[in-house]
Scaffold this motif. Structure first.
Motif, mmCIF file in Angstrom:
data_model
loop_
_atom_site.group_PDB
_atom_site.id
_atom_site.type_symbol
_atom_site.label_atom_id
_atom_site.label_comp_id
_atom_site.label_asym_id
_atom_site.label_seq_id
_atom_site.Cartn_x
_atom_site.Cartn_y
_atom_site.Cartn_z
ATOM 1 N N ALA A 182 6.734 24.753 8.195
ATOM 2 C CA ALA A 182 6.433 23.812 9.281
ATOM 3 C C ALA A 182 5.375 22.791 8.894
ATOM 4 C CB ALA A 182 5.976 24.570 10.530
ATOM 5 N N ALA A 183 4.684 23.011 7.776
ATOM 6 C CA ALA A 183 3.623 22.098 7.360
ATOM 7 C C ALA A 183 4.183 20.701 7.117
ATOM 8 C CB ALA A 183 2.951 22.619 6.094
ATOM 9 N N GLY A 184 3.465 19.698 7.598
ATOM 10 C CA GLY A 184 3.896 18.324 7.432
ATOM 11 C C GLY A 184 4.913 17.863 8.444
ATOM 12 N N GLY A 185 5.344 18.757 9.325
ATOM 13 C CA GLY A 185 6.332 18.395 10.328
ATOM 14 C C GLY A 185 5.733 17.583 11.458
ATOM 15 N N ALA A 186 6.610 16.957 12.233
ATOM 16 C CA ALA A 186 6.162 16.073 13.310
ATOM 17 C C ALA A 186 5.322 16.806 14.346
ATOM 18 C CB ALA A 186 7.381 15.435 13.981
ATOM 19 N N LEU A 187 5.579 18.097 14.561
ATOM 20 C CA LEU A 187 4.874 18.849 15.596
ATOM 21 C C LEU A 187 3.445 19.193 15.218
ATOM 22 C CD1 LEU A 187 7.757 21.283 16.604
ATOM 23 C CD2 LEU A 187 6.867 19.358 17.950
ATOM 24 N N LEU A 188 3.074 18.992 13.948
ATOM 25 C CA LEU A 188 1.729 19.320 13.481
ATOM 26 C C LEU A 188 0.910 18.083 13.137
ATOM 27 C CD1 LEU A 188 2.419 22.461 11.240
ATOM 28 C CD2 LEU A 188 1.712 22.367 13.628
ATOM 29 N N LYS A 189 1.451 16.904 13.374
ATOM 30 C CA LYS A 189 0.734 15.675 13.057
ATOM 31 C C LYS A 189 -0.124 15.226 14.235
ATOM 32 C CE LYS A 189 4.219 14.058 9.761
ATOM 33 N NZ LYS A 189 5.219 13.012 9.430
ATOM 34 N N THR A 190 -1.323 14.708 13.915
ATOM 35 C CA THR A 190 -2.233 14.189 14.935
ATOM 36 C C THR A 190 -2.755 12.835 14.488
ATOM 37 O OG1 THR A 190 -4.225 15.175 13.954
ATOM 38 C CG2 THR A 190 -2.956 16.557 15.482
ATOM 39 N N GLN A 203 -4.873 13.898 25.222
ATOM 40 C CA GLN A 203 -5.147 12.872 24.208
ATOM 41 C C GLN A 203 -4.561 13.230 22.847
ATOM 42 O OE1 GLN A 203 -9.121 10.903 24.285
ATOM 43 N NE2 GLN A 203 -9.707 12.578 25.666
ATOM 44 N N GLU A 204 -4.572 14.516 22.508
ATOM 45 C CA GLU A 204 -4.032 14.974 21.221
ATOM 46 C C GLU A 204 -3.027 16.099 21.486
ATOM 47 O OE1 GLU A 204 -4.036 13.962 18.295
ATOM 48 O OE2 GLU A 204 -5.734 12.601 18.080
ATOM 49 N N PRO A 205 -1.804 15.766 21.831
ATOM 50 C CA PRO A 205 -0.835 16.776 22.266
ATOM 51 C C PRO A 205 -0.460 17.799 21.208
ATOM 52 C CG PRO A 205 0.209 14.626 22.017
ATOM 53 C CD PRO A 205 -1.261 14.394 21.916
ATOM 54 N N ASN A 206 -0.649 17.463 19.927
ATOM 55 C CA ASN A 206 -0.238 18.394 18.873
ATOM 56 C C ASN A 206 -1.371 19.246 18.307
ATOM 57 O OD1 ASN A 206 2.380 17.552 19.074
ATOM 58 N ND2 ASN A 206 2.416 16.384 17.163
ATOM 59 N N GLU A 207 -2.615 18.966 18.694
ATOM 60 C CA GLU A 207 -3.721 19.692 18.068
ATOM 61 C C GLU A 207 -3.644 21.195 18.338
ATOM 62 O OE1 GLU A 207 -6.843 20.511 15.684
ATOM 63 O OE2 GLU A 207 -5.987 18.501 15.931
ATOM 64 N N GLY A 255 -0.039 16.064 8.862
ATOM 65 C CA GLY A 255 0.309 17.358 9.434
ATOM 66 C C GLY A 255 0.022 18.524 8.515
ATOM 67 N N THR A 256 -0.929 18.347 7.598
ATOM 68 C CA THR A 256 -1.227 19.400 6.621
ATOM 69 C C THR A 256 -2.703 19.769 6.549
ATOM 70 O OG1 THR A 256 -1.499 17.768 4.840
ATOM 71 C CG2 THR A 256 0.714 18.718 5.152
ATOM 72 N N LYS A 257 -3.562 19.007 7.199
ATOM 73 C CA LYS A 257 -5.005 19.241 7.112
ATOM 74 C C LYS A 257 -5.559 19.430 8.514
ATOM 75 C CE LYS A 257 -9.323 17.024 5.582
ATOM 76 N NZ LYS A 257 -9.908 15.816 4.949
ATOM 77 N N VAL A 258 -6.163 20.588 8.765
ATOM 78 C CA VAL A 258 -6.666 20.900 10.097
ATOM 79 C C VAL A 258 -8.113 21.348 9.993
ATOM 80 C CG1 VAL A 258 -5.787 23.262 9.953
ATOM 81 C CG2 VAL A 258 -6.270 22.275 12.179
ATOM 82 N N LEU A 259 -8.893 21.013 10.987
ATOM 83 C CA LEU A 259 -10.283 21.442 11.023
ATOM 84 C C LEU A 259 -10.405 22.733 11.809
ATOM 85 C CD1 LEU A 259 -12.225 18.094 11.642
ATOM 86 C CD2 LEU A 259 -11.725 19.251 9.483
ATOM 87 N N GLY A 260 -10.972 23.751 11.175
ATOM 88 C CA GLY A 260 -11.385 24.941 11.881
ATOM 89 C C GLY A 260 -10.357 26.020 12.055
ATOM 90 N N LYS A 279 -12.078 14.904 21.204
ATOM 91 C CA LYS A 279 -10.801 14.714 21.898
ATOM 92 C C LYS A 279 -9.688 15.608 21.370
ATOM 93 C CE LYS A 279 -8.811 10.944 19.136
ATOM 94 N NZ LYS A 279 -8.245 9.574 19.195
ATOM 95 N N ARG A 280 -9.887 16.210 20.207
ATOM 96 C CA ARG A 280 -8.819 17.077 19.695
ATOM 97 C C ARG A 280 -8.612 18.304 20.574
ATOM 98 N NH1 ARG A 280 -10.406 21.129 15.265
ATOM 99 N NH2 ARG A 280 -12.672 21.276 15.302
ATOM 100 N N PHE A 281 -9.588 18.626 21.411
ATOM 101 C CA PHE A 281 -9.447 19.764 22.313
ATOM 102 C C PHE A 281 -8.870 19.356 23.670
ATOM 103 C CE2 PHE A 281 -12.861 21.029 19.349
ATOM 104 C CZ PHE A 281 -12.248 22.144 18.794
ATOM 105 N N ASP A 282 -8.438 18.115 23.790
ATOM 106 C CA ASP A 282 -7.832 17.603 25.019
ATOM 107 C C ASP A 282 -6.365 17.303 24.727
ATOM 108 O OD1 ASP A 282 -6.960 16.184 27.233
ATOM 109 O OD2 ASP A 282 -8.764 14.947 27.388
#
Length: 696
Positions: free
Chosen positions: A252-260, A337-341, A266-271, A331-334
């Motif tokens: 699933a990495a790099g897919g549209a559902l993981l992009k912000t 504003q960020e539907p995929n986070e 869609g491959t780098k996430v914080l935390g 905003k990543r927790f909203d």
């Protein structure tokens, strides 16, 4: 007849306080159950299977096959297990004769109690290995509760330690080991003076971000005992927090559902958030399950797209503001504003604790849900199989089978190869079947006429690589919305499947089903054979045997190993062992094995009037089912992350003092440092005074 032990009257389910419910899981038990599918409930399955045989057995029949001297005939998918361990009747008949406990469990059990301390057996000693706030990184200051900063916390041991792993360091590090710990969540009311939950400050939020995540710290072993001491500022020590970089890997990495907006790849996430139970791999890494991640994300109620709204609801994302208000500061927790986070959390994280520069990886091939546990075992040809629970009322039990074989050795090539093992394979979900007539499943937990809850099951494929096995869903959707995929294929609803461990000796898999007080309520599923009690306060442990002992297979046999609660209650069951000779246990959570093959169980939310604790239980031989309490934890605390070695037992004491009305100014516990000191979650080591092995 002996009286039942007193119950704790607590509307927050189990023995948890309202404060714990708020900060740990966002009051999950007070929200609508996310799983509204009409899939069968495991309680109904268990109920039907209770009396599936025409010939009655002895009343003390044990669960799935014993490790020693057993023979089990397992049917194929959809068939009932016909399991009768050799010597089973003899074990049942001799169990009440007294004699010595199973090897590894030869200690005087601790009595249920409410002492504000870690209470251990006679002849043992203990020490605090490391506490929240202890410095572990070079340059980190000592802990000062009045001068906390995010920078300081990022170099200090995190809050609310949960899963623990101890790894060897080799000859160059004499008598040292590498301790890895999860930090599940923060309780700001117990961290900050004058904390205002309605108006947290940015500084408080950033400290909380830094207190989440993972810690890696070298510990020094005392050569005369089991005492462990943290080595502050060691070169191998490390902290990973809610703002550290993690990598998404797998199908699933790099897919549209993981992009912000912050990460268009869609491959780098914080935390990493809300890490609960995990596992230690045969190739030297650790696995960490992101559990109640949903509570950190706000404003799902503002999402108007019906498909997206349904997905957020199935995962329990908050309709409005969150408890901690992190969305005010990032905003990543909203999700408005960020539907995929939020899709980037709820995974199994793999960490290489030996490499301080490595970037941990979130393994999308293992699916996304409220992960509790991820302990691998290997097939005969060396492929990892990972068992996982989704810790939610009426949710499911999963496994992942890798398509790659582990390479042995410590070469760079072997290490690089093994770090890809969890990116390719097949994800499955479990469906359990029981054969007991419905009339014998009345929700009381009363055993059926054959004396046991048991049955068979199948593993249903969800996805293999980029191929979906679920009609109407792409492979990416299966991995990101795994709960909905499992709904579609008819998986069996369980009573909060938490930690899952395969026995390193027998391959039998043990699933801790903590509780489910919603079972049998109006409009909710009633008892099944795997979940035989309505309003289930105390939980149970299910024992599973893969067909032909093949962990990569598609079928299994199951039985209930323990049905927890007051042994005086006829609804309880201890693998056929005489109940007057066991310790009372409630709400099993984390599980682990000792070197002798005994299962050790830590509890969360004890409903029997005692504090939570750690218990050992024999899984084989004449003493199978004999359960003994080894320790209890302080007021308001939960027992987590047990490790049982020859010379020591380690536990993570989580959220001590987390009782209703508690605050820094009004503490409800003085553990671990005594009156006048702030309450601090910590890791504890226990050993025998005479230096001999535990329980022998």
């Amino acid at each position: 007849m002996r009286k039942l032990l007193p119950l704790i009257g607590n509307p927050h389910g189990g023995g948890r306080s309202a404060l714990t419910c708020r900060y740990r899981c966002g009051d999950a038990c007070f929200h609508e159950v996310p799983n509204t599918s009409d899939n069968e409930y495991a309680g109904d399955v268990i109920a039907r299977a209770y009396s599936r045989r025409s010939m009655l057995r002895t009343a003390a029949v044990v669960t799935v096959a014993t490790a020693a001297g057993s023979a089990i005939t397992l049917g194929g998918p959809g068939q009932s297990a016909n399991a009768t361990p050799a010597g089973e009747a003899a074990a049942a008949g001799s169990a009440g004769k007294g004699g010595e406990a199973a090897r590894g469990l030869r200690f005087k059990p601790v009595a249920p109690n409410t002492a504000d301390q870690v209470t251990i057996p006679e002849g043992h000693e203990q020490n605090v290995v490391i506490r929240w706030g202890d410095p572990i990184i070079k340059g980190a200051p000592g802990f000062n509760p009045d001068r906390q900063t995010a920078a300081a916390q990022a170099g200090q041991f995190g809050y609310n330690n949960d899963f623990l792993s101890l790894l060897p360091l080799g000859d160059e590090y004499e008598r040292q080991q590498l301790l890895v710990a999860n930090h599940e969540y923060t309780d700001e009311q117990l961290m900050f003076k004058a904390y205002d939950p309605a108006n947290p400050t940015r500084e408080q939020v950033e400290i909380a971000w830094a207190a989440h995540g993972l810690s890696v710290v070298v510990v020094q072993e005392d050569h005369r005992s089991g005492k462990l001491t943290a080595v502050s500022r060691h070169q191998l020590n490390r902290r990973l927090t809610a703002t550290s970089e993690f990598r998404m890997t797998g199908p699933a990495a790099g897919g549209a559902l993981l992009k912000t907006s912050a990460d268009p790849t869609g491959t780098k996430v914080l935390g990493t958030l809300n890490n609960c139970a995990g596992g230690t791999t045969p190739w030297g890494t650790t696995l960490h399950g992101e559990e109640n991640f949903n509570q950190y994300f706000a404003n799902a109620g503002q999402v108007t797209d019906p498909v997206q709204a349904a997905r957020l609801k199935r995962y329990g994302v908050s309709a409005g503001a969150t408890e901690r208000k992190w969305e005010w500061f990032d905003k990543r927790f909203d999700v408005a504003q960020e539907p995929n986070e939020s899709h980037r959390h709820g995974w199994v994280v793999e960490l290489d604790p030996y490499d301080v520069n490595s970037v941990p990886r979130k393994r999308t091939a293992l699916g996304r849900f409220k992960h509790e546990a991820a302990q691998p075992r290997l097939t005969e040809d060396g492929r990892p199989v990972v068992y996982m629970g989704d810790d939610e009322r009426f949710d499911y039990f999963y496994k992942f089978v890798s398509s790659k074989q582990m390479k042995k050795g410590s070469s760079r090539a072997a290490k690089e190869h093994n770090l890809t093992l969890l990116d390719e394979g097949t994800l499955y979900v479990a469906k359990l079947t029981g054969d007991t007539p419905p009339a014998e499943l009345d929700g009381s937990g009363k055993p059926p006429s054959d004396g046991e809850f048991d049955g068979s099951g199948v593993w249903i494929k969800l996805a293999t690589g980029n191929v979906s096995h679920v009609e109407g869903m792409t492979a990416e959707e299966v991995y990101v919305f795994t709960r909905q995929a499992a709904d579609k294929v008819g998986a069996t609803k369980m009573d909060r499947p938490e930690d899952v461990e395969p026995s390193p000796r027998t391959g039998r898999v043990y699933v801790a089903l903590t509780n489910n007080t919603d079972r049998g309520k109006a409009g909710k599923e009633g008892a099944t054979e795997a979940n035989p009690r309505n309003l289930n306060k105390h939980g149970q442990i299910l024992e599973l045997a893969e067909n032909f002992d093949d962990p990569a297979g598609d079928g299994f046999a199951w039985r209930l190993f323990l049905v927890a609660g007051d042994p005086n209650d006829p609804a309880t069951y201890f693998a056929g062992f005489p109940k007057e000779r066991v310790s009372p246990i409630s709400c099993p959570d984390n599980v682990a094995f000792d070197p002798h093959g005994n299962l050790w169980i830590s509890t969360d939310g004890n409903q029997l009037g005692s504090h939570d604790g750690l218990f050992g239980v024999a899984t084989a031989g004449e003493r199978r089912g004999e359960l003994k309490q080894f320790l209890t934890v302080p007021r308001g605390a939960e027992t987590c992350g047990p490790i049982i070695q020859d010379k020591r037992v380690l536990v993570a004491v989580q959220h001590p003092g987390e009782l209703d009305g508690a605050s820094v100014e009004k503490p409800q516990s003085v553990w671990p440092d005594g009156p006048g000191k702030i309450v601090r979650p910590a890791v504890v080591s226990v050993w025998r005074k005479d230096g001999k092995n535990i329980g022998v």
